[in-house]
Design a protein around this motif. Structure first.
Motif, PDB file in Angstrom:
ATOM      1  N   ILE A 166      -2.410   5.466   5.407  1.00 19.42           N
ATOM      2  CA  ILE A 166      -1.323   5.680   4.751  1.00 19.42           C
ATOM      3  C   ILE A 166      -1.201   7.224   4.577  1.00 19.42           C
ATOM      4  O   ILE A 166      -0.242   7.749   4.677  1.00 19.42           O
ATOM      5  N   PHE A 167      -2.382   6.735   3.022  1.00 13.60           N
ATOM      6  CA  PHE A 167      -2.693   8.464   2.917  1.00 13.60           C
ATOM      7  C   PHE A 167      -2.713   9.335   3.807  1.00 13.60           C
ATOM      8  O   PHE A 167      -1.747  10.223   3.420  1.00 13.60           O
ATOM      9  N   ALA A 168      -3.302   9.811   4.404  1.00 12.63           N
ATOM     10  CA  ALA A 168      -3.179  10.423   5.312  1.00 12.63           C
ATOM     11  C   ALA A 168      -1.916  11.111   6.011  1.00 12.63           C
ATOM     12  O   ALA A 168      -1.931  12.518   6.383  1.00 12.63           O
ATOM     13  N   SER A 169      -2.098  10.014   7.083  1.00 11.89           N
ATOM     14  CA  SER A 169      -0.866  10.180   8.038  1.00 11.89           C
ATOM     15  C   SER A 169       0.104  10.653   7.321  1.00 11.89           C
ATOM     16  O   SER A 169       1.154  11.370   7.802  1.00 11.89           O
ATOM     17  N   SER A 170       0.708  10.111   6.236  1.00 15.68           N
ATOM     18  CA  SER A 170       1.791  10.559   5.744  1.00 15.68           C
ATOM     19  C   SER A 170       2.274  11.926   5.146  1.00 15.68           C
ATOM     20  O   SER A 170       3.183  12.238   4.988  1.00 15.68           O
ATOM     21  N   ARG A 171       0.452  13.018   4.941  1.00 11.25           N
ATOM     22  CA  ARG A 171       0.777  14.320   4.869  1.00 11.25           C
ATOM     23  C   ARG A 171       1.362  14.935   6.009  1.00 11.25           C
ATOM     24  O   ARG A 171       1.507  16.208   6.260  1.00 11.25           O
ATOM     25  N   LEU A 172       1.085  14.160   7.273  1.00 15.53           N
ATOM     26  CA  LEU A 172       1.075  15.092   8.316  1.00 15.53           C
ATOM     27  C   LEU A 172       2.351  15.181   8.651  1.00 15.53           C
ATOM     28  O   LEU A 172       3.430  16.361   8.587  1.00 15.53           O
ATOM     29  N   LEU A 230       1.011  -1.626  -0.528  1.00 16.70           N
ATOM     30  CA  LEU A 230       0.260  -0.182  -0.053  1.00 16.70           C
ATOM     31  C   LEU A 230       0.955   0.877   0.554  1.00 16.70           C
ATOM     32  O   LEU A 230       0.457   2.392  -0.282  1.00 16.70           O
ATOM     33  N   THR A 231       1.394   1.772   0.822  1.00 18.63           N
ATOM     34  CA  THR A 231       3.045   2.615   0.590  1.00 18.63           C
ATOM     35  C   THR A 231       3.484   2.940  -0.873  1.00 18.63           C
ATOM     36  O   THR A 231       3.745   3.614  -1.677  1.00 18.63           O
ATOM     37  N   PHE A 232       3.452   1.341  -2.166  1.00 18.82           N
ATOM     38  CA  PHE A 232       3.858   1.959  -3.022  1.00 18.82           C
ATOM     39  C   PHE A 232       3.084   2.212  -3.841  1.00 18.82           C
ATOM     40  O   PHE A 232       2.829   3.914  -4.551  1.00 18.82           O
ATOM     41  N   ILE A 233       1.605   1.904  -3.494  1.00 15.77           N
ATOM     42  CA  ILE A 233       0.313   2.050  -4.755  1.00 15.77           C
ATOM     43  C   ILE A 233       0.132   3.925  -4.163  1.00 15.77           C
ATOM     44  O   ILE A 233      -0.141   4.864  -5.131  1.00 15.77           O
ATOM     45  N   ASN A 234       0.209   4.150  -3.195  1.00 16.41           N
ATOM     46  CA  ASN A 234       0.787   5.728  -2.428  1.00 16.41           C
ATOM     47  C   ASN A 234       1.311   6.574  -3.146  1.00 16.41           C
ATOM     48  O   ASN A 234       1.452   7.830  -3.587  1.00 16.41           O
ATOM     49  N   CYS A 235       2.943   5.940  -2.813  1.00 15.81           N
ATOM     50  CA  CYS A 235       4.142   6.751  -4.137  1.00 15.81           C
ATOM     51  C   CYS A 235       3.234   6.925  -5.647  1.00 15.81           C
ATOM     52  O   CYS A 235       4.083   7.810  -5.612  1.00 15.81           O
ATOM     53  N   PRO A 245       4.514  12.837  -1.982  1.00 19.56           N
ATOM     54  CA  PRO A 245       5.700  12.764  -0.978  1.00 19.56           C
ATOM     55  C   PRO A 245       6.127  11.117  -0.686  1.00 19.56           C
ATOM     56  O   PRO A 245       5.673  10.628   0.815  1.00 19.56           O
ATOM     57  N   VAL A 246       7.062  11.253  -1.726  1.00 22.74           N
ATOM     58  CA  VAL A 246       7.501   9.534  -1.433  1.00 22.74           C
ATOM     59  C   VAL A 246       8.089   9.404  -0.370  1.00 22.74           C
ATOM     60  O   VAL A 246       7.997   8.654   0.167  1.00 22.74           O
ATOM     61  N   PRO A 247       9.313  10.350   0.184  1.00 24.61           N
ATOM     62  CA  PRO A 247       9.687  10.099   1.064  1.00 24.61           C
ATOM     63  C   PRO A 247       9.094  10.085   2.547  1.00 24.61           C
ATOM     64  O   PRO A 247       9.373   9.405   3.605  1.00 24.61           O
ATOM     65  N   SER A 248       7.992  11.075   2.557  1.00 25.41           N
ATOM     66  CA  SER A 248       7.232  10.671   4.191  1.00 25.41           C
ATOM     67  C   SER A 248       6.712   9.496   4.223  1.00 25.41           C
ATOM     68  O   SER A 248       6.979   8.582   4.952  1.00 25.41           O
ATOM     69  N   LEU A 249       5.871   8.899   2.434  1.00 22.88           N
ATOM     70  CA  LEU A 249       5.437   7.482   2.935  1.00 22.88           C
ATOM     71  C   LEU A 249       6.060   6.608   2.897  1.00 22.88           C
ATOM     72  O   LEU A 249       5.791   5.336   3.969  1.00 22.88           O
TER      73      LEU A 249
END
Length: 486
Positions: free
Chosen positions: A319-325, A160-165, A349-353
């Motif tokens: 994962i989608f929302a919290s990485s933006r924090l 799921l991290t890959f999908i969000n990236c 935001p790949v590094p954050s994810l």
């Protein structure tokens, strides 16, 4: 990657119309927002948390009242956050609001606790729950081995991290599909309950308030268990910069999603208690599975499958929302600036994810994470209280500031902001009520669970020296200044 430092920070505001900075794409509409909120809220909670509410409330009747109150509180909180989210249209949610209201130290402490505990542990719980129920059909006579559960959980986190990236639209599509799957699961539960009640079997409701416990501390802990299942009502504020029209999309998404979730949760609990006695609910670690085994016969495998689908969607939304924090925290100079970089091709935001993925994987060293729920809830309640206090403070400090949406107690609940007038007392009543409830949730569990509260306070206070050295004094320490990238 596009670097976003303090010089380009202002350009990130969607209200500024900057053309030269690298920004995340405004690709989310109202229904995307509804899918994010519903997808995050309806995770594992409704399938396993009725036990926690019943333990502290003591009766079926009070449990149903607690579930309704939790939905109402989430709705009121979301309305208050809609005002904050449109007044301060920056991603990051509570971090941005606390920073604007009370300064960098309290905002950093929220970021610190979210970084260490709230976000990665919440996502780890979702991943472990997904893995457990996905594996259960293959281990009919025993529990799946812990190592296998953790391995599957790690795989789904990475996937799921890959999908969000890779693509925001892919992530929102995953959210929409699995939101539909979990709604199907709840329709099955609700439909089965309606069938049982339709046959005239009301035996489980003969004495609905027998065993009720009205101690304030127990009520607060019952609300904790219920609110844990509603967790995520404020997550859309974390991605407000990616909404096409936040002033329109944010309140409409709240109007649709929170009443929907509340009604579904209430009906699901009515169905549970129509089939299972309080004793059976208290003896079950997964109420939906016990319910399915009782009522679905050879189709009982559907419940573990749908619980897995539900937690998969919840994890994706988390994962989608919290990485933006973390992205916003780095952009404000509280975390290494690398976390504020955006992939210029994918606009994500790949590094954050990736950083969030690493922290979440670290939480998988153990599968016993449920003891964290009480003090996670305490910490979240504490900072939600601070954000709500910030809303009131900003109304006093900046009465003329633009407020496209204002939380109020008029007929429409939310209205276009207008200068203060003789109805000022009415307008301010809603956030005051919510603040009082938050103070109740923070105060009364202190004597019920002092160990968890003490640990939570210790973690919060441990962020003070980190802030002093890593943020406030870092320019005097060359190695730290280099690490932060400034």
């Amino acid at each position: 990657m596009g670097r976003l430092n303090s010089e380009t920070r202002a350009e990130m505001s969607p209200m500024m119309g900057a053309k030269d900075s690298v920004t995340m794409k405004k690709d989310l509409g109202v229904m995307n927002g509804v899918a994010i909120i519903v997808g995050i809220i309806i995770g594992s909670g409704i399938f396993v948390s009725p036990k926690g509410v019943l333990v502290y409330s003591g009766s079926i009747g009070l449990s149903l009242i607690i579930w309704a109150l939790c939905g109402l509180l989430s709705m009121v909180g979301a309305l208050c956050y809609a005002e904050l989210g449109t007044m301060i249209p920056r991603s990051g949610g509570d971090f941005a609001y606390i920073h604007e209201s009370f300064g960098p130290l309290p905002a950093f402490l929220f970021l610190w606790v979210a970084l260490l505990i709230i976000m990665p542990t919440g996502n780890a719980i979702q991943a472990l729950t997904f893995a457990y129920y996905m594996l259960q059909p293959f281990y009919n006579t025993c529990h799946p081995p812990d190592d296998v559960v953790r391995l599957v959980a790690a795989m789904v986190i990475c996937f799921l991290t890959f999908i969000n990236c890779y693509n925001v639209r892919w992530s929102s599509t995953v959210q929409e599909v699995f939101t539909g799957a979990k709604i199907v699961a709840l329709i099955i539960i609700i439909g089965t309950g309606v069938y049982v009640l339709g046959t005239g079997d009301f035996s489980k409701y003969s004495q609905p308030f027998e065993g009720t416990r009205l101690d304030p501390g127990r009520i607060a802990l019952a609300l904790y268990s219920g609110l844990f299942s509603y967790a995520g009502w404020n997550y859309l504020n974390f991605v407000v910069e990616e909404l096409k029209d936040p002033f329109r999309s944010l309140p409409r998404a709240i109007y649709i999603s929170l009443p929907l979730v509340t009604v579904v949760y209430l009906l699901a609990n009515v169905a549970y208690f129509a089939v299972l006695s309080p004793t059976e609910v208290l003896a079950s670690n997964a109420v939906a599975v016990t319910f399915g085994n009782r009522m679905l016969g050879v189709m009982s495998w559907m419940m573990p499958f749908f619980v897995a689908c539900s937690t998969f969607g919840g994890l994706n939304g988390g994962i989608f929302a919290s990485s933006r924090l973390f992205f916003v925290g780095a952009r404000e100079g509280c975390l290494p600036v690398a976390l504020a970089m955006i992939n210029v091709n994918k606009l994500t935001p790949v590094p954050s994810l990736v950083f969030l993925c690493f922290l979440t994987l670290c939480m998988l060293v153990t599968s016993d994470v449920y003891s964290l729920i009480n003090y996670i809830s305490f910490v979240e309640s504490l900072f939600i209280t601070m954000s709500t206090a910030g809303l009131l403070y900003l109304r006093w400090k900046l009465p003329e500031a633009p407020r496209p949406i204002k939380a109020s107690l008029n007929a429409r609940f939310l209205r276009r902001a207008a200068p203060y007038n003789s109805q000022h007392t009415v307008n301010i009543a809603l956030p005051i009520i919510f603040l009082v409830v938050c103070l109740f949730l923070v105060t009364f569990p202190i004597y019920m669970t002092p160990v968890e509260v003490g640990v939570a306070c210790g973690i919060i206070l441990s962020g003070v020296p980190v802030y002093l050295v890593g943020v406030l004094w870092r320019r005097n320490v060359s190695c730290l200044d280099g690490l932060m990238g400034t």
